[in-house]
Design a protein around this motif. Structure first.
Motif: not given
Ligand SMILES: [Cu+2]
Length: 292
Positions: A215-221
């Motif tokens: 999820q964190h990775a997705a938030t950061l793109g």
């Protein structure tokens, strides 16, 4: 509309003329917190002080960390051992102290005597040396040997997703996002892009499970082909991180309360350490220059 504009100009003028009125000119996203503690050291240029401080209500538990001051003059006349009260200002991506007030003085505690012995497995790796292999888990829950990144240059950093200080872990995330973007956009780096792997390792496996990291990775793109998030067994992560100079301390009462420093490493395609950046004083451009 017009009166609003006039008001803003008026406030801006006030802010520019008087530092003490800054409190009334707070930006909407600005947070003010009270920091109380003891100065352990001050940098020679007076830009930063390392402070052992008490709980900061609503932000973080007691810990020892470097803090930047808004104005180097604020540290004039202060020395290690001084007890201070200061205002911690958090604003978008920045954090600094202002309104620094000396409240007393106390003897400095002697630093802990324990130094890891040469055979502890925690000793620092020097540039040119092989980075040891370690088995971690990625954001998809897959086991990942660190050696599996061989063949690409690796930029490695250590973070945890709940880090409350915008100038610490969130800055590493922003820098990595900027590096990823530049690798994609700059045609002179396009070839390099395939040869570069960004790796962020979380030292908070209790919170940063693979789904949280994903999820964190997705938030950061983060593009999973370029940027991998890893975590793993806590002791394994600590030991691996220590080899790069990362020290992690957790509260015995709550292992999610973490005090840490920052290290970012460049590792060559053969798995040898090239360089380690200390702290948050590196920029994406500097890193890209070093990668080339
Ligand atoms: Cu952090």
């Amino acid at each position: 509309m017009r009166s609003h504009f006039v008001f803003c100009v008026f406030v801006a003028a006030l802010c520019a003329t008087s530092a003490t009125s800054a409190a009334s000119c707070a930006r909407p996203d600005e947070r003010h917190l009270v920091l109380q503690g003891q100065i352990l050291s001050i940098t020679p240029n007076h830009h930063e002080a390392t402070i052992k401080h008490e709980d900061i209500q609503g932000l973080m538990p007691a810990m020892t960390m470097p803090y930047r001051v808004r104005d180097p003059k604020l540290l004039d006349g202060l020395a290690s051992g001084d007890l201070i009260k200061a205002r911690l200002v958090l604003v978008s991506n920045d954090a600094y102290l202002d309104q620094v007030l000396k409240t007393g003085q106390a003897p400095l505690e002697a630093p802990p005597a324990e130094t890891p012995s040469a055979s502890s497995g925690f000793e620092l790796i020097s540039p040119g040396q092989r980075v040891p292999d370690v088995t971690l888990v990625d954001q998809d829950g897959r086991k990942r040997e660190f050696d599996s990144f061989r063949g690409r240059a690796v930029v490695l950093t250590f973070i945890y997703t709940r880090c409350p200080m915008p100038t610490f872990c969130p800055l590493m995330d922003r820098n990595f996002a900027a590096v990823q973007k530049k690798l994609k956009e700059d045609p002179s780096l396009a070839a390099a892009q395939k040869g570069v792997q960004l790796v962020s390792v979380s030292f908070d496996p209790l919170t940063d499970t693979p789904p949280v990291l994903k999820q964190h990775a997705a938030t950061l793109g983060a593009d999973p082909k370029t940027w991998t998030f890893l975590t793993g067994d806590r002791d394994e992560v600590d030991k691996f991180a220590a080899r790069f100079g990362v020290s992690v301390a957790r509260l015995t009462t709550d292992a999610r309360d973490i005090t840490h420093n920052l290290r970012t490493a460049i590792i060559d395609p053969a798995g040898r350490l090239v360089k380690v950046y200390t702290g948050n004083e590196w920029t994406p451009d500097q890193l890209l220059a070093d990668l080339k």
